[in-house]
Write a protein that holds these residues in place. Structure first.
Motif, mmCIF file in Angstrom:
data_model
loop_
_atom_site.group_PDB
_atom_site.id
_atom_site.type_symbol
_atom_site.label_atom_id
_atom_site.label_comp_id
_atom_site.label_asym_id
_atom_site.label_seq_id
_atom_site.Cartn_x
_atom_site.Cartn_y
_atom_site.Cartn_z
ATOM 1 N N GLU A 95 6.832 3.523 -5.491
ATOM 2 C CA GLU A 95 6.375 2.214 -5.022
ATOM 3 C C GLU A 95 6.890 1.093 -5.918
ATOM 4 O OE1 GLU A 95 4.682 1.238 -2.319
ATOM 5 O OE2 GLU A 95 4.717 3.292 -1.568
ATOM 6 N N SER A 117 10.385 0.243 -5.105
ATOM 7 C CA SER A 117 10.564 -0.088 -3.685
ATOM 8 C C SER A 117 11.296 1.008 -2.923
ATOM 9 C CB SER A 117 11.298 -1.420 -3.520
ATOM 10 O OG SER A 117 10.565 -2.457 -4.102
ATOM 11 N N ASP A 131 10.804 3.318 -0.180
ATOM 12 C CA ASP A 131 9.851 3.475 0.913
ATOM 13 C C ASP A 131 10.003 4.797 1.652
ATOM 14 O OD1 ASP A 131 8.832 0.975 0.367
ATOM 15 O OD2 ASP A 131 10.240 -0.016 1.703
#
Length: 79
Positions: free
Chosen positions: A51, A54, A56
């Motif tokens: 997270e 970033s 995903d």
């Protein structure tokens, strides 16, 4: 890309500090059954690392982890 393992190690230490009374010596929440390969704290730290960077997609995360195979010796299974 940042050094994924270095960030993971820092987040894991933070998780260990905040969960002293919640986990056992293996880093797992106490429960019956077999001891998992990766500790609960390592799974949480890996998720927080993804997270923070970033990432995903789980596919992309495991693709990046393949580059750090020697650092992540107890990598969780995708099954």
């Amino acid at each position: 890309m940042h050094n994924l393992y270095a960030i993971f190690a820092k987040i894991l230490e933070i998780c260990k500090r905040f969960s002293k009374n919640l986990v056992n010596e293996h880093g797992n929440i106490s429960r019956r059954g077999a001891v998992p390969r990766s500790s609960d704290l390592e799974v949480v730290a890996l998720n927080l690392t993804a997270e923070a960077l970033s990432i995903d997609s789980e596919n992309y995360l495991f693709h990046k982890l393949a580059e750090y195979r020697s650092s992540f010796t107890k990598l969780i299974s995708r099954r």
